[in-house]
Structures are given as structure tokens and as C-alpha cells.
Design a protein around this motif. Structure first.
Motif, mmCIF file in Angstrom:
data_model
loop_
_atom_site.group_PDB
_atom_site.id
_atom_site.type_symbol
_atom_site.label_atom_id
_atom_site.label_comp_id
_atom_site.label_asym_id
_atom_site.label_seq_id
_atom_site.Cartn_x
_atom_site.Cartn_y
_atom_site.Cartn_z
ATOM 1 N N ASP A 191 0.833 -1.201 0.000
ATOM 2 C CA ASP A 191 0.000 0.000 0.000
ATOM 3 C C ASP A 191 0.868 1.251 0.000
ATOM 4 N N ASP A 192 0.285 2.353 -0.457
ATOM 5 C CA ASP A 192 0.946 3.665 -0.397
ATOM 6 C C ASP A 192 2.331 3.658 -1.014
ATOM 7 N N ASP A 214 0.169 5.371 -4.460
ATOM 8 C CA ASP A 214 -0.506 6.270 -3.533
ATOM 9 C C ASP A 214 -1.270 7.364 -4.269
ATOM 10 N N GLU A 248 -4.900 4.254 -6.700
ATOM 11 C CA GLU A 248 -5.972 4.740 -5.836
ATOM 12 C C GLU A 248 -6.124 6.242 -6.069
HETATM 13 MG MG MG Z 1 -2.837 5.899 0.529
#
Ligand code: MG
Ligand code: C2E
Ligand code: MG
Ligand code: MG
Length: 303
Positions: A191-192, A214, A248
Motif C-alpha cells: 500500500d501507499d 498512492d 488509488e
Molecule cells: Mg494511501
């Protein structure tokens, strides 16, 4: 000696408060009116009082427009503070240790969500967030395995999104847990990507199946060439490591199309749907999959 977690000043973190629906909600006003320090004790009480729950945000295949699954995101509706966002209470929970209980709760809810959707779509995958610090907890692996057994959810229907807000204390241990989950068939998402501690060396070492770019890079990628380069490079890195590239923070159709052209596999963002409570997610899912009206964002990808 255990150091006490730092209380969080809501005023200074106003921006971090996340609310669905945009604008200033009554909950937000309430949160500001009551702005003062939230303590670990109050978070624990909220948890015990069942004030925390998940919302689900769809993840879609950018080429076909098909829903591939969703991400479960934690919410806290506190009678005292109003709607408190995870950017506020997750760091507090990580300091206080409440993160373990929150995570187990979110995992359980994610699995029951998966069970409901697997009847409609056997390839549906529900993603839950896991703070990297929990990977060094010796019991987390067993607990995930036990929950999968109890709920009857196949491992391939679960994805773990590893979020790393602090450097991992025991990388070998974390790696061992991730490997075991991966071998079992659970998907692992970094993630990120590109922020904080999530690094290239971790990519090379850990068994990730998905790389999540991200939203800070995605949101302005069409107007900021430097952001575009980061996104393009991230997609290339993902594919080099045989991972799916996930973006995202897709807020408009133009960004969807540009990312699709770039070869980004999966997308998530307000332009597709905000995170929704289970009932609302089910309605959204039906509407999205219905042929008429064709959702705006899929019109071009079907053409
Ligand atoms: Mg994020
Ligand atoms: P994340 O895992 O990177 O989740 C994506 C965040 O971006 C979510 O914020 C989501 O609502 C938001 N988002 C998605 N699309 C858009 C968009 O198009 N525009 C904008 N402005 N925002 C978008 P959220 O729900 O506030 O969560 C924030 C972070 O809190 C998450 O970032 C994750 O790191 C953490 N978090 C949330 N739930 C949990 C949990 O159960 N456990 C752990 N450990 N962390 C969690
Ligand atoms: Mg996530
Ligand atoms: Mg993310």
C-alpha cells in the motif's frame, strides 16, 4: 517501561478527518465543537461500544470496467467526537496497541463481506489493511488462518494491504508471515507505494502480488508531469516484479483512461465510488453491473 501513547490534537488534524459525501457534515461540526485530545482510553471505549465499523470501496479492472473486489476501510462514529477518520485513530491505535483488536474486527468483517459476494462472483477479492507493525506479532498469522477456516472464505478471496507508517522492527519475521500468507494463497498488496517507508528494497524481498500507487501521485498526474512520471514508473516497476499495478484516488474519467492506456491494471477512487457501507455497496454493485444505464466511466472502456 511502556511509554504512554501521545494523545492526538483534533484541531491540528482537522484536515486528516475524512468524511464521505463531501462538504461539511454535521458530524464534522460536532467533531470540531468537541475538538480536544482523543485519548487511547476513549478509542478503546469506542471499540468496546462497537462504534467502529468498515466501509467498502470498489476496486475495478481498468480495461474491462469489471469490479474485481473492494477495500475495507475503518470508520469511527463517536457520539462524543462525531465521525473520526482513520488517519486520526489508526496512528493512535498503533501507539496504544488497540490496532490489534481493530484489525481483527476489520478482518472478520472483510471475510463476512467476501462470503456474501462470492456467491455472485467467485473471483471477488476483499482487501483489509494491516499495519506492518502487526506482522511482527507472533499470533496474527494463526488468527488470519483460523478466521479463513471458520468463515470458509478461500485464501485467494482475501488480500492484505500492508501499510507501513513506521519502520519495521523485525523485517525477517514480517517477511516470514507474508510468505506464509502468500503460500496459502492470500494476496499481498504494498500500500501507499512511493511514500514513507515502503521502499524498493522491500519490493525485491517481499512476496507482494499487488502494488498500490498512492493517491498523492495519482490525483494530479494529468496536470503535473512529475507526478505522471512517478505513476508511469510505478506501473513499470509493478509489472517488472509480476505484480498488478493498482491506482488509488481516481476522481475523473480522464484519469481512468490515461491510466488504462498506461497499462495500469486496477483502479479505485471517488470517481468510481466512495467507500460505502455494506448495503450501499450492494446497491452500487448492482447498478454498476447492470447494462442500463451504463456507468459513465465504463462507457469508453467497453467501446
Ligand atoms: Mg494511501
Ligand atoms: P489507504 O489504505 O491508502 O486507503 C485509501 C484512502 O484513500 C482511503 O482513505 C480512501 O477513502 C481514500 N480515497 C480513495 N479514493 C479516493 C479519491 O478518489 N479521493 C480522495 N480524496 N480519497 C480517496 P481513508 O478511508 O480515510 O483511510 C486512510 C488510511 O487509513 C488508509 O489509507 C489506511 O492506511 C488507513 N486505514 C483505514 N482503515 C484501516 C484499517 O482497518 N487498518 C489499518 N491498519 N489502517 C487502516
Ligand atoms: Mg489500503
Ligand atoms: Mg493505499
Amino acid at each position: 517501561a511502556v511509554s504512554l501513547p501521545k494523545p492526538i490534537d483534533l484541531r491540528s488534524l482537522r484536515e486528516a478527518l475524512t468524511f464521505e459525501g463531501g462538504g461539511r457534515s454535521t458530524a464534522q461540526h460536532r467533531a470540531e465543537k468537541n475538538a480536544r485530545l482523543i485519548t487511547a482510553e476513549e478509542l478503546s471505549q469506542g471499540l468496546a461500544a462497537d462504534e467502529l465499523y468498515p466501509v467498502f470501496q470498489p476496486k475495478v479492472n481498468l480495461r474491462s470496467g469489471q469490479v474485481v473486489g473492494c477495500e475495507a476501510l475503518a470508520r469511527w462514529d463517536s457520539p462524543t467526537f462525531g465521525a473520526v477518520g482513520p488517519d486520526v485513530f489508526i496512528p493512535l491505535a498503533e501507539q496504544s496497541g488497540a490496532i490489534k483488536l481493530i484489525t481483527l474486527r476489520m478482518l472478520r468483517e472483510s471475510m463476512s463481506m467476501a462470503r456474501r459476494f462470492l456467491d455472485r462472483d467467485p473471483s471477488f477479492v476483499v482487501a483489509a489493511n494491516l499495519s506492518a507493525m502487526l506482522l511482527t506479532d507472533t499470533t496474527i498469522l494463526q488468527q488470519i488462518e483460523q478466521m479463513l477456516d471458520e468463515t470458509g472464505v478461500p485464501a485467494r478471496s482475501l488480500m492484505i494491504e500492508v501499510t507501513e507508517s513506521t519502520a519495521m522492527s523485525d523485517v525477517d519475521r514480517a517477511m516470514d508471515v507474508l510468505l506464509r500468507l502468500r503460500i496459502k494463497g492470500v494476496g499481498i498488496s504494498m500500500d501507499d507505494f512511493g511514500t514513507g517507508y515502503s521502499s524498493l528494497s522491500a519490493l525485491a524481498r517481499m512476496p507482494f502480488s499487488e502494488l498500490k500507487i498512492d493517491r498523492s501521485f495519482v490525483k494530479d498526474c494529468l496536470v503535473d508531469p512529475d507526478m505522471w512520471k512517478v505513476v508511469a514508473a510505478s506501473v513499470a516497476i509493478a509489472h517488472q516484479y509480476k505484480m498488478k499495478a493498482v491506482a488509488e484516488g481516481i476522481e475523473d474519467a480522464e484519469t481512468w483512461w490515461a491510466l488504462e492506456e498506461l497499462g495500469c491494471d486496477i483502479g479505485q477512487g471517488y470517481g468510481i465510488s466512495r467507500p460505502l457501507k455494506l448495503d450501499a455497496f450492494e446497491s452500487w454493485y448492482q447498478a454498476w453491473n447492470a447494462d442500463t444505464p451504463v456507468p459513465v466511466l465504463t462507457r469508453r472502456v467497453h467501446a
